[in-house]
Write a protein that holds these residues in place. Structure first.
Motif, PDB file in Angstrom:
ATOM      1  N   MET A   1    -129.950   1.348  33.814  1.00 16.39           N
ATOM      2  CA  MET A   1    -128.701   0.652  34.076  1.00 16.39           C
ATOM      3  C   MET A   1    -128.528   0.345  35.560  1.00 16.39           C
ATOM      4  SD  MET A   1    -126.042  -0.860  33.065  1.00 16.39           S
ATOM      5  CE  MET A   1    -126.341  -0.554  31.308  1.00 16.39           C
ATOM      6  N   SER A   2    -129.050   1.224  36.429  1.00 22.03           N
ATOM      7  CA  SER A   2    -128.962   0.982  37.866  1.00 22.03           C
ATOM      8  C   SER A   2    -129.733  -0.285  38.245  1.00 22.03           C
ATOM      9  CB  SER A   2    -129.509   2.174  38.643  1.00 22.03           C
ATOM     10  OG  SER A   2    -130.847   2.453  38.276  1.00 22.03           O
ATOM     11  N   PHE A   3    -130.859  -0.521  37.561  1.00 17.58           N
ATOM     12  CA  PHE A   3    -131.640  -1.733  37.813  1.00 17.58           C
ATOM     13  C   PHE A   3    -130.904  -2.956  37.265  1.00 17.58           C
ATOM     14  CE2 PHE A   3    -135.236  -4.679  36.834  1.00 17.58           C
ATOM     15  CZ  PHE A   3    -135.640  -4.878  38.144  1.00 17.58           C
ATOM     16  N   CYS A   4    -130.186  -2.784  36.163  1.00 18.80           N
ATOM     17  CA  CYS A   4    -129.369  -3.862  35.615  1.00 18.80           C
ATOM     18  C   CYS A   4    -128.325  -4.299  36.631  1.00 18.80           C
ATOM     19  CB  CYS A   4    -128.690  -3.400  34.324  1.00 18.80           C
ATOM     20  SG  CYS A   4    -127.365  -4.489  33.761  1.00 18.80           S
ATOM     21  N   LYS A   5    -127.695  -3.338  37.279  1.00 18.51           N
ATOM     22  CA  LYS A   5    -126.684  -3.654  38.285  1.00 18.51           C
ATOM     23  C   LYS A   5    -127.304  -4.422  39.454  1.00 18.51           C
ATOM     24  CE  LYS A   5    -123.827   0.406  37.287  1.00 18.51           C
ATOM     25  NZ  LYS A   5    -123.259   1.668  37.830  1.00 18.51           N
ATOM     26  N   MET A   6    -128.516  -4.026  39.841  1.00 19.88           N
ATOM     27  CA  MET A   6    -129.182  -4.700  40.955  1.00 19.88           C
ATOM     28  C   MET A   6    -129.507  -6.146  40.586  1.00 19.88           C
ATOM     29  SD  MET A   6    -132.810  -3.927  42.831  1.00 19.88           S
ATOM     30  CE  MET A   6    -133.680  -5.071  41.770  1.00 19.88           C
TER      31      MET A   6
ATOM     32  N   SER B   1    -117.174   2.794  30.330  1.00 20.72           N
ATOM     33  CA  SER B   1    -118.492   3.168  29.816  1.00 20.72           C
ATOM     34  C   SER B   1    -119.168   1.922  29.257  1.00 20.72           C
ATOM     35  CB  SER B   1    -118.345   4.219  28.712  1.00 20.72           C
ATOM     36  OG  SER B   1    -117.525   3.737  27.669  1.00 20.72           O
ATOM     37  N   TYR B   2    -120.399   1.682  29.694  1.00 21.63           N
ATOM     38  CA  TYR B   2    -121.150   0.517  29.261  1.00 21.63           C
ATOM     39  C   TYR B   2    -122.372   0.962  28.467  1.00 21.63           C
ATOM     40  CZ  TYR B   2    -118.336  -2.090  32.634  1.00 21.63           C
ATOM     41  OH  TYR B   2    -117.297  -2.657  33.333  1.00 21.63           O
ATOM     42  N   ASN B   3    -122.705   0.161  27.466  1.00 21.94           N
ATOM     43  CA  ASN B   3    -123.866   0.439  26.635  1.00 21.94           C
ATOM     44  C   ASN B   3    -125.141   0.237  27.452  1.00 21.94           C
ATOM     45  OD1 ASN B   3    -125.900   0.474  24.682  1.00 21.94           O
ATOM     46  ND2 ASN B   3    -124.508  -0.340  23.108  1.00 21.94           N
ATOM     47  N   ASP B   4    -126.039   1.235  27.433  1.00 18.04           N
ATOM     48  CA  ASP B   4    -127.263   1.166  28.237  1.00 18.04           C
ATOM     49  C   ASP B   4    -128.224   0.092  27.751  1.00 18.04           C
ATOM     50  OD1 ASP B   4    -126.409   3.182  29.884  1.00 18.04           O
ATOM     51  OD2 ASP B   4    -127.456   4.782  28.813  1.00 18.04           O
TER      52      ASP B   4
END
Length: 298
Positions: free
Chosen positions: A99-104, A174-177
Motif C-alpha cells: 500500500m505504501s507503494f500505491c501511495k507513491m 481503512s483502505y482495502n490493500d
C-alpha cells in the motif's frame, strides 16, 4: 431472530461485495479508457523523452529554458516509471504491491502535474521576456547555478511534498490493500478541501492569463508583420508557444474544473470517483509534449 440475523449477514456480504467492486463501477468502459490513456502516454512519453535527451545534448546548458526542459524530462521519466504499475492494476483489477507503494504511485501523478505546470510557466515567461525585449537572453552565469536551481526545486519537493503524501495520504480511513488510488476519504477534512480549491483557482486563473497573453502577442505580431506574417519565423515561433498552453488546457484544466464538482458531490454519486480517475489520467498525456516539441522543431 435467526432469520433476522441471516438477513443482516446477507446484507453485509452484499455491501462488502459492492464496496470491493466500487473501484470499477463501469468495469469494462473505465478500464479500457484508463488502460488506453496510460498506454499511449507511456509509449509516446518514453519515445519523446529519449528523443529530447539527444536534442538537449546539443543545446546551451546555461539557458534557463534548457534547464526547465531538462527538469521536464526528469519529471516525465519519473511518472513513466510508475505507469506500468497503474496499467497492471487496471488490467488485473487488483493491487498486488504494498500500500505504501500505491501511495507513491498515486502521489507521483499529482507531483508530475504541478511540476510540469511550473516548468511550462517558467518557459513561457522567459520566452515572453525575450519577445518584449526586456531581456536579450536569460541564462545562468555558470552550469553550477543551473544545477543549484534545479536542485532547489527538487529539494522542496522531497522535503515538503513527499513527506505530506507519505505520512498524511490515506490516513483518514481503512483502505482495502487490494485496491489502489481510492483515497477519497481524505476530502472529509476541511484543510484538504481548502487546499484543493486553492489549487483549482490558481491553475484556472494562471491558464486564462497565459492564454490571453499569448493571443495578445500573436495579434501584435500579426499586425506588425501585416500580410506576410504567415511566412514569418517570428509568428510561427509564437504559435509554437501555444503547444505549452494547449497541453495545459487539454490535460490539466479539465481535471481541475471537474475536481471542483467532484469535491462537492462525492457523497451523492459514487461513480464520480471513477470519472475523477479518468480526468486524472488525462494529465498523464502531457508526457506527449516532448514528442511534439521534437517533431515540430520547437
Amino acid at each position: 431472530n435467526m432469520y433476522k440475523e441471516d438477513f443482516r449477514n446477507m446484507t453485509e456480504e452484499t455491501g462488502n461485495s459492492s464496496d470491493s467492486s466500487s473501484a470499477f463501477i463501469h468495469t469494462s468502459t473505465m478500464s479500457t479508457i484508463l488502460i488506453t490513456v496510460y498506454s499511449v502516454a507511456f509509449a509516446g512519453g518514453g519515445i519523446g523523452s529519449i528523443m529530447m535527451s539527444f536534442v538537449l545534448v546539443k543545446m546551451n546548458t546555461l539557458s534557463v529554458t534548457t534547464t526547465a526542459i531538462i527538469n521536464l524530462v526528469v519529471v516525465h521519466s519519473l511518472l513513466l516509471f510508475t505507469m506500468p504499475f497503474r496499467i497492471h492494476y487496471y488490467v488485473n483489477k487488483k493491487w498486488v504491491f504494498r500500500m505504501s507503494f500505491c501511495k507513491m504511485v498515486s502521489a507521483m501523478v499529482h507531483i508530475h502535474m504541478y511540476l510540469t505546470f511550473l516548468f511550462y510557466v517558467i518557459t513561457l515567461v522567459i520566452r515572453w521576456l525575450i519577445f518584449f525585449q526586456w531581456k536579450d537572453k536569460v541564462e545562468f552565469y555558470r552550469k553550477l547555478h543551473a544545477v543549484a536551481a534545479s536542485a532547489a526545486v527538487w529539494v522542496v519537493v522531497v522535503i515538503f511534498v513527499v513527506p505530506v503524501f507519505h505520512f498524511r495520504y490515506g490516513r483518514s480511513g481503512s483502505y482495502n490493500d487490494t485496491m489502489c488510488f481510492k483515497f477519497h476519504k481524505e476530502l472529509q477534512h476541511d484543510s484538504v478541501k481548502a487546499l484543493n480549491y486553492i489549487l483549482i483557482v490558481a491553475v484556472a486563473c494562471i491558464s486564462c492569463v497565459l492564454l490571453g497573453l499569448q493571443i495578445f502577442i500573436l495579434v501584435k505580431v500579426a499586425r506588425k508583420l501585416s500580410t506576410s506574417f504567415w511566412s514569418h519565423q517570428e509568428f510561427w515561433a509564437q504559435v509554437k508557444n501555444l503547444i505549452f498552453i494547449w497541453v495545459i488546457i487539454i490535460c490539466f484544466l479539465p481535471y481541475h474544473l471537474f475536481r471542483a464538482y467532484y469535491i462537492q458531490h462525492i457523497r451523492d454519486f459514487g461513480q464520480l470517483e471513477s470519472y475523477n480517475e479518468i480526468f486524472l489520467s488525462l494529465t498523464a498525456l502531457s508526457c506527449l509534449d516532448l514528442l511534439s516539441f521534437v517533431l515540430s522543431g520547437s
